[in-house]
Enzyme design. Structure first.
Site, PDB file in Angstrom:
ATOM      1  N   VAL A  64      13.649 -21.566   4.819  1.00  0.00           N
ATOM      2  CA  VAL A  64      14.871 -20.788   5.030  1.00  0.00           C
ATOM      3  C   VAL A  64      15.753 -21.505   6.038  1.00  0.00           C
ATOM      4  O   VAL A  64      15.294 -21.942   7.095  1.00  0.00           O
ATOM      5  CB  VAL A  64      14.543 -19.365   5.502  1.00  0.00           C
ATOM      6  CG1 VAL A  64      15.816 -18.603   5.891  1.00  0.00           C
ATOM      7  CG2 VAL A  64      13.781 -18.614   4.419  1.00  0.00           C
ATOM      8  N   ARG A  98       0.810  -1.220   0.000  1.00  0.00           N
ATOM      9  CA  ARG A  98       0.000   0.000   0.000  1.00  0.00           C
ATOM     10  C   ARG A  98       0.846   1.273   0.000  1.00  0.00           C
ATOM     11  O   ARG A  98       0.398   2.316  -0.487  1.00  0.00           O
ATOM     12  CB  ARG A  98      -0.931   0.015   1.223  1.00  0.00           C
ATOM     13  CG  ARG A  98      -2.003  -1.068   1.218  1.00  0.00           C
ATOM     14  CD  ARG A  98      -2.928  -0.915   2.408  1.00  0.00           C
ATOM     15  NE  ARG A  98      -3.880  -2.025   2.493  1.00  0.00           N
ATOM     16  CZ  ARG A  98      -3.797  -3.010   3.389  1.00  0.00           C
ATOM     17  NH1 ARG A  98      -2.824  -3.000   4.296  1.00  0.00           N
ATOM     18  NH2 ARG A  98      -4.682  -3.982   3.400  1.00  0.00           N
ATOM     19  N   GLU A 154       7.409 -19.095   2.268  1.00  0.00           N
ATOM     20  CA  GLU A 154       6.635 -19.906   3.209  1.00  0.00           C
ATOM     21  C   GLU A 154       7.049 -21.363   3.071  1.00  0.00           C
ATOM     22  O   GLU A 154       7.089 -21.906   1.974  1.00  0.00           O
ATOM     23  CB  GLU A 154       5.135 -19.739   2.923  1.00  0.00           C
ATOM     24  CG  GLU A 154       4.215 -20.728   3.610  1.00  0.00           C
ATOM     25  CD  GLU A 154       4.338 -20.720   5.128  1.00  0.00           C
ATOM     26  OE1 GLU A 154       4.391 -21.816   5.719  1.00  0.00           O
ATOM     27  OE2 GLU A 154       4.394 -19.606   5.710  1.00  0.00           O
ATOM     28  N   CYS A 204      -6.488 -20.245  14.834  1.00  0.00           N
ATOM     29  CA  CYS A 204      -7.405 -20.367  15.973  1.00  0.00           C
ATOM     30  C   CYS A 204      -8.713 -21.064  15.600  1.00  0.00           C
ATOM     31  O   CYS A 204      -9.449 -21.511  16.479  1.00  0.00           O
ATOM     32  CB  CYS A 204      -7.701 -18.990  16.549  1.00  0.00           C
ATOM     33  SG  CYS A 204      -6.245 -18.154  17.216  1.00  0.00           S
TER      34      CYS A 204
END
Length: 442
Positions: free
Chosen positions: A80, A21, A32, A42
């Site tokens: 990673v 933005r 990821e 959750c």
């Protein structure tokens, strides 16, 4: 500017969206290790019992959405393994193939979250022993628990209690085994014992003050051996907390706390230039304790990720900190806590007072009122609120959030009495229950 973010969930993608933005020329790569992005961890217990239809329903945005709509290079299955902070290069390997990769960065965010802690005891590799942290974890539990009758939960925190409810609703017999004398260690005992009563009401067995020694079985777990007894079971779920996912940083020069979480300043910057951290892998400033703390929650991860992303994009913002607010549904009761419990207040050597009171959530004459057990703690000299714990039916969430605001702004009991809170008989009494309690202490 080349931005690299390690981790594709709450903190990482909150940061990525702020960068998107505020920097039109941003080149954003997210790494990821799994294949899911931006999902609500959750919500996973409710997927297990079917209240949420599938794991897909807890996913907010897929990697493809980030690629197509926001031009973010959202990579999956990228683990990673090392960061060269001097050369500003991230190294890793493909999760499935072990093929090596490297990515250069100008600004780096570590948002690797936390991993479920596992017992390091004999038998831990038996089948039928799981933990719950990720979507694959939930899917494995769903598939395996179908054919079992009895489940043992190790631990008594948030995830454990939510799973106890979920598994009971599935018709399983459920047992909890604890090292301590109560569930929900974040509560004081007066409140925790109400949870014990609710568990017993739903035929849940609780074993207190026993250490897990080993798991017993051939291929599949058949029993849990503790320091005092052996308990037969068909399935085990370990819910003994989480550990920051930071092992790959040991030689990076980035300063870690004793628990392995990354130390950050109010801008979410680490001790290494151009490297930031946020979420469950980072420490969290606690406004009540006035020091770094570790309370890994999704709300905090999103807030810290936002602050990190803004600062990475050159916008000066600071993380205001947490007061330690949480809420939990357990069968027919709601459990809420904000601020400090009595154990924490004592450890900080505050001179304090407290009150424990049972109140009703709405006007006494209006039908359907439900009781709440409330514990308030405040400083004796200034009467500044220090903490609030509530367990009961409807209305707990409303009061815990009032308490969280009061704690954030360092309000006294007198200040709370002046709050202009909403009132109508179906929702409240003319004096909110919290204000009734406070008024009696002044």
């Amino acid at each position: 500017m080349k931005y690299v973010i390690i981790g594709g969930d709450a903190a990482g993608m909150s940061a990525a969206m702020e960068i998107y933005r505020h920097d039109e020329s941003a080149d954003i790569t997210t790494l990821e290790s799994g294949h899911n992005y931006s999902y609500g961890q959750c919500g996973l217990p409710y997927v297990i019992d079917g209240r949420v239809g599938s794991t897909e329903e807890v996913i907010s945005r897929t990697p493809q959405v980030f690629r197509d709509k926001y031009n973010i290079d959202a990579r999956t299955k990228h683990t990673v393994t090392h960061i060269d902070t001097a050369r500003q290069i991230v190294y890793g390997e493909m999760t499935d193939t072990r093929e090596a990769f490297s990515v250069q960065y100008d600004r780096l965010l570590i948002a690797t979250g936390a991993n479920a802690r596992r017992q390091k005891i004999d038998g831990r590799l038996l089948k039928g022993i799981r933990s719950l942290k990720t979507i694959p974890d939930a899917e494995s539990i769903i598939g395996e628990v179908k054919n079992v009758k009895h489940v043992t939960l190790i631990g008594g925190g948030y995830i454990s209690l939510e799973l106890v409810e979920a598994l009971t609703l599935l018709g399983k017999k459920v047992r909890i085994i604890l090292r301590s004398g109560q569930v929900a260690s974040f509560l004081d005992f007066e409140l925790a014992k109400k949870i014990h009563e609710e568990a017993y009401k739903h035929k849940v067995e609780i074993i207190f003050n026993e250490e897990i020694i080993r798991y017993v079985g051939e291929e599949w777990v058949q029993a849990v051996q503790t320091s005092k007894d052996r308990y037969a079971t068909d399935f085990v779920i370990e819910a003994i907390g989480v550990k920051p996912n930071t092992d790959f940083l040991q030689d990076s020069g980035i300063e870690l706390a004793d628990n392995g979480a990354i130390r950050v300043d109010p801008h979410m910057a680490t001790t290494i230039k151009y490297v930031y951290a946020a979420g469950d892998c980072a420490m969290h400033f606690n406004r009540m304790k006035q020091q770094a703390d570790y309370i890994p929650l999704g709300t905090t991860a999103n807030k810290q990720g936002r602050i990190a992303g803004l600062n990475m994009a050159g916008i000066n913002e600071t993380f205001a900190g947490i007061v330690g607010t949480s809420i939990l549904k357990f069968f027919d009761v709601t459990i809420g806590k904000t601020g400090l419990n009595e154990k924490e207040v004592k450890s900080l050597h505050f001179d304090y007072d407290l009150v424990i009171k049972e109140v009703t959530n709405i006007s006494s004459y209006y039908p359907g009122g439900e009781d709440m057990l409330v514990k308030l703690i405040w400083k004796k000299d200034s009467k500044r609120l220090l903490g609030m714990q509530i367990i009961g039916g409807a209305g707990v969430d409303k009061r815990i959030d009032v308490g969280a605001v009061a704690l954030f702004h360092r309000m006294t009991l007198r200040d709370m009495l002046d709050l202009d809170l909403s009132y109508a008989p179906p929702f409240n009494s003319v004096w909110d229950p919290l204000q009734k309690i406070v008024k009696q202490q002044l």
